[in-house]
Design a protein around this motif. Structure first.
Motif, mmCIF file in Angstrom:
data_model
loop_
_atom_site.group_PDB
_atom_site.id
_atom_site.type_symbol
_atom_site.label_atom_id
_atom_site.label_comp_id
_atom_site.label_asym_id
_atom_site.label_seq_id
_atom_site.Cartn_x
_atom_site.Cartn_y
_atom_site.Cartn_z
ATOM 1 N N PRO A 39 -6.301 -56.670 -60.130
ATOM 2 C CA PRO A 39 -6.728 -58.011 -60.537
ATOM 3 C C PRO A 39 -6.452 -59.066 -59.464
ATOM 4 C CG PRO A 39 -5.503 -56.927 -62.289
ATOM 5 C CD PRO A 39 -5.315 -56.106 -61.064
ATOM 6 N N ASN A 40 -7.173 -60.154 -59.562
ATOM 7 C CA ASN A 40 -6.969 -61.301 -58.677
ATOM 8 C C ASN A 40 -5.565 -61.848 -58.896
ATOM 9 O OD1 ASN A 40 -7.079 -64.277 -57.906
ATOM 10 N ND2 ASN A 40 -9.068 -63.555 -57.150
ATOM 11 N N SER A 41 -4.832 -62.086 -57.812
ATOM 12 C CA SER A 41 -3.439 -62.531 -57.940
ATOM 13 C C SER A 41 -3.324 -63.960 -58.450
ATOM 14 C CB SER A 41 -2.738 -62.405 -56.586
ATOM 15 O OG SER A 41 -3.404 -63.190 -55.600
ATOM 16 N N VAL A 42 -4.362 -64.772 -58.214
ATOM 17 C CA VAL A 42 -4.318 -66.173 -58.661
ATOM 18 C C VAL A 42 -4.846 -66.317 -60.086
ATOM 19 C CG1 VAL A 42 -5.155 -68.517 -58.192
ATOM 20 C CG2 VAL A 42 -4.560 -66.987 -56.290
ATOM 21 N N ASP A 43 -5.999 -65.659 -60.356
ATOM 22 C CA ASP A 43 -6.614 -65.731 -61.684
ATOM 23 C C ASP A 43 -6.966 -64.311 -62.144
ATOM 24 O OD1 ASP A 43 -9.363 -67.675 -63.123
ATOM 25 O OD2 ASP A 43 -7.997 -66.199 -63.996
ATOM 26 N N PRO A 44 -6.032 -63.600 -62.761
ATOM 27 C CA PRO A 44 -6.260 -62.189 -63.120
ATOM 28 C C PRO A 44 -7.414 -61.976 -64.099
ATOM 29 C CG PRO A 44 -3.924 -62.765 -63.269
ATOM 30 C CD PRO A 44 -4.674 -64.051 -63.118
ATOM 31 N N ILE A 45 -7.766 -63.002 -64.878
ATOM 32 C CA ILE A 45 -8.792 -62.826 -65.905
ATOM 33 C C ILE A 45 -10.185 -63.073 -65.349
ATOM 34 C CG2 ILE A 45 -9.616 -63.538 -68.173
ATOM 35 C CD1 ILE A 45 -6.936 -62.098 -68.172
ATOM 36 N N LEU A 46 -10.400 -64.212 -64.690
ATOM 37 C CA LEU A 46 -11.732 -64.604 -64.243
ATOM 38 C C LEU A 46 -11.944 -64.434 -62.750
ATOM 39 C CD1 LEU A 46 -12.142 -67.874 -66.352
ATOM 40 C CD2 LEU A 46 -12.860 -65.545 -66.943
ATOM 41 N N GLY A 47 -10.880 -64.341 -61.985
ATOM 42 C CA GLY A 47 -11.014 -64.238 -60.529
ATOM 43 C C GLY A 47 -11.540 -62.876 -60.102
ATOM 44 N N ALA A 48 -12.186 -62.816 -58.925
ATOM 45 C CA ALA A 48 -12.709 -61.556 -58.388
ATOM 46 C C ALA A 48 -11.556 -60.601 -58.087
ATOM 47 C CB ALA A 48 -13.499 -61.814 -57.106
ATOM 48 N N PRO A 49 -11.681 -59.325 -58.454
ATOM 49 C CA PRO A 49 -10.613 -58.364 -58.159
ATOM 50 C C PRO A 49 -10.347 -58.272 -56.656
ATOM 51 C CG PRO A 49 -12.210 -57.449 -59.694
ATOM 52 C CD PRO A 49 -12.803 -58.715 -59.170
ATOM 53 N N GLN A 50 -9.146 -57.828 -56.316
ATOM 54 C CA GLN A 50 -8.816 -57.635 -54.904
ATOM 55 C C GLN A 50 -9.363 -56.298 -54.393
ATOM 56 O OE1 GLN A 50 -4.652 -58.858 -53.832
ATOM 57 N NE2 GLN A 50 -4.421 -59.089 -56.061
ATOM 58 N N TYR A 51 -9.274 -55.259 -55.220
ATOM 59 C CA TYR A 51 -9.771 -53.927 -54.867
ATOM 60 C C TYR A 51 -10.432 -53.312 -56.097
ATOM 61 C CZ TYR A 51 -6.773 -54.180 -50.711
ATOM 62 O OH TYR A 51 -6.198 -54.541 -49.532
ATOM 63 N N ILE A 52 -11.440 -52.450 -55.860
ATOM 64 C CA ILE A 52 -12.090 -51.718 -56.951
ATOM 65 C C ILE A 52 -12.254 -50.255 -56.509
ATOM 66 C CG2 ILE A 52 -14.046 -51.609 -58.536
ATOM 67 C CD1 ILE A 52 -14.744 -54.474 -57.752
ATOM 68 N N TYR A 53 -11.898 -49.313 -57.413
ATOM 69 C CA TYR A 53 -11.972 -47.886 -57.091
ATOM 70 C C TYR A 53 -12.702 -47.122 -58.196
ATOM 71 C CZ TYR A 53 -8.269 -49.170 -53.796
ATOM 72 O OH TYR A 53 -7.550 -49.761 -52.812
ATOM 73 N N GLN A 54 -13.128 -45.908 -57.836
ATOM 74 C CA GLN A 54 -13.763 -45.034 -58.819
ATOM 75 C C GLN A 54 -12.729 -44.298 -59.675
ATOM 76 O OE1 GLN A 54 -17.200 -42.640 -57.532
ATOM 77 N NE2 GLN A 54 -16.949 -43.509 -55.497
ATOM 78 N N ASP A 55 -11.538 -44.069 -59.120
ATOM 79 C CA ASP A 55 -10.559 -43.237 -59.816
ATOM 80 C C ASP A 55 -9.325 -44.051 -60.192
ATOM 81 O OD1 ASP A 55 -8.435 -41.942 -57.290
ATOM 82 O OD2 ASP A 55 -9.975 -43.473 -57.010
ATOM 83 N N ALA A 56 -8.591 -43.531 -61.187
ATOM 84 C CA ALA A 56 -7.419 -44.217 -61.696
ATOM 85 C C ALA A 56 -6.294 -44.277 -60.679
ATOM 86 C CB ALA A 56 -6.932 -43.523 -62.974
ATOM 87 N N ALA A 57 -6.289 -43.347 -59.709
ATOM 88 C CA ALA A 57 -5.237 -43.331 -58.703
ATOM 89 C C ALA A 57 -5.471 -44.367 -57.614
ATOM 90 C CB ALA A 57 -5.130 -41.943 -58.088
ATOM 91 N N GLY A 58 -6.680 -44.945 -57.557
ATOM 92 C CA GLY A 58 -6.979 -45.950 -56.545
ATOM 93 C C GLY A 58 -7.131 -45.367 -55.155
ATOM 94 N N THR A 59 -7.827 -44.210 -55.046
ATOM 95 C CA THR A 59 -8.011 -43.561 -53.740
ATOM 96 C C THR A 59 -9.472 -43.408 -53.334
ATOM 97 O OG1 THR A 59 -7.990 -41.366 -54.773
ATOM 98 C CG2 THR A 59 -5.875 -42.255 -54.034
ATOM 99 N N ILE A 60 -10.415 -43.623 -54.261
ATOM 100 C CA ILE A 60 -11.833 -43.380 -53.952
ATOM 101 C C ILE A 60 -12.627 -44.668 -54.144
ATOM 102 C CG2 ILE A 60 -13.876 -41.985 -54.471
ATOM 103 C CD1 ILE A 60 -12.042 -39.905 -55.708
ATOM 104 N N PRO A 61 -12.975 -45.347 -53.038
ATOM 105 C CA PRO A 61 -13.817 -46.546 -53.153
ATOM 106 C C PRO A 61 -15.249 -46.178 -53.529
ATOM 107 C CG PRO A 61 -12.618 -46.496 -51.057
ATOM 108 C CD PRO A 61 -12.521 -45.135 -51.668
ATOM 109 N N PHE A 62 -16.055 -47.163 -53.913
ATOM 110 C CA PHE A 62 -17.472 -46.953 -54.186
ATOM 111 C C PHE A 62 -18.256 -47.013 -52.866
ATOM 112 C CE2 PHE A 62 -17.925 -47.023 -58.793
ATOM 113 C CZ PHE A 62 -16.694 -47.522 -59.196
ATOM 114 N N PRO A 63 -19.320 -46.188 -52.717
ATOM 115 C CA PRO A 63 -20.067 -46.125 -51.446
ATOM 116 C C PRO A 63 -21.151 -47.195 -51.328
ATOM 117 C CG PRO A 63 -20.926 -44.489 -52.955
ATOM 118 C CD PRO A 63 -19.786 -45.162 -53.673
ATOM 119 N N TYR A 64 -20.780 -48.468 -51.477
ATOM 120 C CA TYR A 64 -21.770 -49.538 -51.407
ATOM 121 C C TYR A 64 -21.234 -50.716 -50.586
ATOM 122 C CZ TYR A 64 -23.881 -46.972 -55.229
ATOM 123 O OH TYR A 64 -24.448 -45.998 -56.001
ATOM 124 N N SER A 65 -22.145 -51.646 -50.254
ATOM 125 C CA SER A 65 -21.799 -52.791 -49.407
ATOM 126 C C SER A 65 -21.581 -54.080 -50.205
ATOM 127 C CB SER A 65 -22.899 -53.022 -48.366
ATOM 128 O OG SER A 65 -23.068 -51.884 -47.564
#
Length: 242
Positions: free
Chosen positions: A185-211
């Motif tokens: 979650p966004n460190s300033v606004d966890p609810i509405l702010g843009a996330p800091q990172y997004i992953y495909q897996d729960a472990a946070g190791t596989i990013p999405f293959p898009y730009s």
């Protein structure tokens, strides 16, 4: 007195006219028209990757080839090419793809491949389920059997299956299907702010293959951000689908 004899005149014959033949006209043949070979002309889709061209194209417009068929043509001409950025693109027509190169300002794109390829349904990337380390059951002692502490399988990341829409262009994000994702979650606004990172897996190791990623928070306008497909980091704001 004797009378003079009048001789019988020799008749003169009327000459028979020599017939003149009517000339036979020389027939003029109907010239055989020279066949003109038609060239390929259809509406063709394009994208920056094979996946985009086949499933989420950046756009489409009528293109003219330089041979009768799409798969034989090596040059694809169309006015919209003039304003499209330089780069490598993938064309799609009736499930067949061509890899082309285009330079900004030219009204055409050119291919050097050997012929058509085909669109294939992408294989979904499996999500890695964290392996739970088994806990050893302690040996019973006369004082009683201790209750083993259960191990947690809950991810430390937040999760949403309705919020994120990915694509390799901002336009593709606006028409993409939502992708379930785990995020920091966004460190300033966890609810509405843009996330800091997004992953495909729960472990946070596989990013999405898009730009790009479009973040849709229910009740608020959507926002499109740049996205790093190597690290999963969400970048700066680009535009909105509204």
């Amino acid at each position: 007195m004797k009378k003079n004899k009048t001789g019988t005149p020799t008749p003169t014959g009327t000459p028979t006219p020599t017939p003149t033949g009517t000339p036979t006209p020389t027939p003029t043949g109907t010239p055989t028209p020279t066949p003109t070979n038609s060239i390929f002309y259809e509406i063709v889709y394009y994208g920056t990757t094979t996946y985009d061209a086949c499933f989420f194209p950046d756009g489409n417009f009528p293109m003219t080839g330089n041979y009768p068929t799409y798969c034989l043509s090596t040059v694809f001409t169309g006015t919209p090419w003039v304003s499209i950025a330089s780069g490598n693109y993938v064309l799609e027509f009736e499930g067949q793809i061509r890899n082309v190169t285009h330079f900004l300002g030219n009204n055409y794109a050119q291919t050097f491949d050997a012929g058509c390829g085909t669109c294939t349904t992408p294989t979904p990337t499996p999500t890695n389920t964290p392996t739970v380390t088994p806990t050893n059951t302690p040996t019973n002692t006369p004082t009683g059997t201790p209750t083993p502490t259960p191990t947690s399988t809950t991810s430390s990341l937040s999760y949403s299956n309705t919020r994120f829409f990915f694509g390799n262009s901002t336009g593709a994000c606006c028409i993409a299907v939502n992708s379930p994702g785990y995020y920091v979650p966004n460190s300033v606004d966890p609810i509405l702010g843009a996330p800091q990172y997004i992953y495909q897996d729960a472990a946070g190791t596989i990013p999405f293959p898009y730009s790009y990623v479009n973040d849709v928070v229910i009740g608020y306008p959507s926002s499109t951000y740049s996205y790093n497909s190597s690290t999963g980091q969400v970048g700066s704001y680009v535009t909105s689908c509204l």
